[in-house]
Design a protein around this motif. Structure first.
Motif, PDB file in Angstrom:
ATOM      1  N   ASN A 104       0.846  -1.193   0.000  1.00 39.47           N
ATOM      2  CA  ASN A 104       0.000   0.000   0.000  1.00 39.47           C
ATOM      3  C   ASN A 104       0.881   1.243   0.000  1.00 39.47           C
ATOM      4  N   PRO A 105       0.589   2.202  -0.870  1.00 41.77           N
ATOM      5  CA  PRO A 105       1.402   3.424  -0.917  1.00 41.77           C
ATOM      6  C   PRO A 105       1.090   4.355   0.249  1.00 41.77           C
ATOM      7  N   ILE A 106       1.999   5.274   0.463  1.00 43.01           N
ATOM      8  CA  ILE A 106       1.844   6.291   1.497  1.00 43.01           C
ATOM      9  C   ILE A 106       1.152   7.504   0.871  1.00 43.01           C
ATOM     10  N   TRP A 107       0.154   8.043   1.566  1.00 47.16           N
ATOM     11  CA  TRP A 107      -0.559   9.229   1.083  1.00 47.16           C
ATOM     12  C   TRP A 107       0.231  10.472   1.484  1.00 47.16           C
ATOM     13  N   LEU A 108       1.027  10.996   0.586  1.00 47.56           N
ATOM     14  CA  LEU A 108       1.767  12.224   0.835  1.00 47.56           C
ATOM     15  C   LEU A 108       0.841  13.427   0.680  1.00 47.56           C
ATOM     16  N   ASP A 109       1.243  14.576   1.216  1.00 49.47           N
ATOM     17  CA  ASP A 109       0.390  15.771   1.203  1.00 49.47           C
ATOM     18  C   ASP A 109      -0.012  16.196  -0.211  1.00 49.47           C
ATOM     19  N   ASN A 110       0.923  16.135  -1.156  1.00 54.03           N
ATOM     20  CA  ASN A 110       0.586  16.541  -2.533  1.00 54.03           C
ATOM     21  C   ASN A 110      -0.396  15.565  -3.174  1.00 54.03           C
ATOM     22  N   ASP A 159       6.199   3.499 -13.614  1.00 53.45           N
ATOM     23  CA  ASP A 159       6.399   4.927 -13.336  1.00 53.45           C
ATOM     24  C   ASP A 159       5.505   5.428 -12.197  1.00 53.45           C
ATOM     25  N   TYR A 160       4.219   5.056 -12.238  1.00 52.55           N
ATOM     26  CA  TYR A 160       3.311   5.465 -11.159  1.00 52.55           C
ATOM     27  C   TYR A 160       2.046   4.625 -11.168  1.00 52.55           C
ATOM     28  N   LEU A 161       1.399   4.595 -10.006  1.00 54.76           N
ATOM     29  CA  LEU A 161       0.081   3.990  -9.831  1.00 54.76           C
ATOM     30  C   LEU A 161      -0.904   5.142  -9.764  1.00 54.76           C
ATOM     31  N   GLU A 162      -1.941   5.072 -10.568  1.00 55.91           N
ATOM     32  CA  GLU A 162      -2.968   6.115 -10.567  1.00 55.91           C
ATOM     33  C   GLU A 162      -4.290   5.503 -10.142  1.00 55.91           C
ATOM     34  N   ILE A 163      -4.997   6.193  -9.245  1.00 56.38           N
ATOM     35  CA  ILE A 163      -6.352   5.795  -8.899  1.00 56.38           C
ATOM     36  C   ILE A 163      -7.287   6.939  -9.247  1.00 56.38           C
ATOM     37  N   GLN A 164      -8.498   6.571  -9.668  1.00 58.06           N
ATOM     38  CA  GLN A 164      -9.475   7.585 -10.074  1.00 58.06           C
ATOM     39  C   GLN A 164     -10.869   7.091  -9.712  1.00 58.06           C
ATOM     40  N   VAL A 165     -11.643   7.953  -9.073  1.00 61.28           N
ATOM     41  CA  VAL A 165     -13.046   7.645  -8.798  1.00 61.28           C
ATOM     42  C   VAL A 165     -13.813   7.852 -10.095  1.00 61.28           C
ATOM     43  N   ILE A 166     -14.481   6.800 -10.580  1.00 60.55           N
ATOM     44  CA  ILE A 166     -15.199   6.922 -11.853  1.00 60.55           C
ATOM     45  C   ILE A 166     -16.713   6.908 -11.672  1.00 60.55           C
ATOM     46  N   GLU A 167     -17.186   6.523 -10.469  1.00 60.14           N
ATOM     47  CA  GLU A 167     -18.629   6.560 -10.229  1.00 60.14           C
ATOM     48  C   GLU A 167     -18.872   6.626  -8.730  1.00 60.14           C
ATOM     49  N   GLU A 168     -19.784   7.484  -8.341  1.00 55.13           N
ATOM     50  CA  GLU A 168     -20.169   7.589  -6.935  1.00 55.13           C
ATOM     51  C   GLU A 168     -21.686   7.537  -6.842  1.00 55.13           C
ATOM     52  N   ASP A 169     -22.167   7.098  -5.676  1.00 54.70           N
ATOM     53  CA  ASP A 169     -23.620   7.037  -5.451  1.00 54.70           C
ATOM     54  C   ASP A 169     -24.256   8.382  -5.587  1.00 54.70           C
ATOM     55  N   TYR A 221       3.841   7.967  -7.012  1.00 55.66           N
ATOM     56  CA  TYR A 221       5.147   7.757  -7.632  1.00 55.66           C
ATOM     57  C   TYR A 221       6.047   6.983  -6.667  1.00 55.66           C
ATOM     58  N   GLN A 222       7.293   6.788  -7.046  1.00 55.42           N
ATOM     59  CA  GLN A 222       8.244   6.032  -6.233  1.00 55.42           C
ATOM     60  C   GLN A 222       8.332   6.541  -4.797  1.00 55.42           C
ATOM     61  N   ASP A 223       8.211   7.852  -4.589  1.00 54.81           N
ATOM     62  CA  ASP A 223       8.334   8.398  -3.233  1.00 54.81           C
ATOM     63  C   ASP A 223       7.186   7.994  -2.304  1.00 54.81           C
ATOM     64  N   SER A 224       6.110   7.424  -2.858  1.00 55.68           N
ATOM     65  CA  SER A 224       4.997   6.943  -2.034  1.00 55.68           C
ATOM     66  C   SER A 224       5.149   5.473  -1.653  1.00 55.68           C
ATOM     67  N   PHE A 225       6.151   4.808  -2.198  1.00 58.65           N
ATOM     68  CA  PHE A 225       6.369   3.391  -1.928  1.00 58.65           C
ATOM     69  C   PHE A 225       7.702   3.199  -1.207  1.00 58.65           C
TER      70      PHE A 225
END
Length: 88
Positions: A47-53, A78-88, A67-71
């Motif tokens: 699990n990556p670390i949630w940095l302030d940025n 290069d990076y893991l991206e997460i995106q909310v694509i649908e919400e209730d 990016y690497q600095d979160s792991f």
């Protein structure tokens, strides 16, 4: 229905993706954290670390890039991206 899209990127190419669906009555924050855990489990990542940025980008755009600095371990993408694509 809450859906979170996880993507691994390397050299500006999508190399792996998955969508996590959550129908629970939990808060949005709990759904995001649980979805990120499931994405990391599926991609065999820590699990990556949630940095302030990362947190500020996610609050503004419902999208975050880790990016690497979160792991702690070395990553092969290069990076893991997460995106909310649908919400209730």
């Amino acid at each position: 229905m809450f859906r979170l899209w996880g993507k691994l990127w390397k050299d500006n190419r999508l190399i792996k993706d998955t969508v996590i669906c959550d129908d629970s009555k939990d808060s949005r924050t709990h759904k995001i954290f649980r979805g990120l855990e499931e994405i990391c489990y599926e991609f065999d990542l820590e699990n990556p670390i949630w940095l302030d940025n990362v947190i500020s980008d996610f609050k503004r755009h419902s999208r975050a890039r880790f990016y690497q600095d979160s792991f702690i371990e070395q990553i092969t993408f290069d990076y893991l991206e997460i995106q909310v694509i649908e919400e209730d």
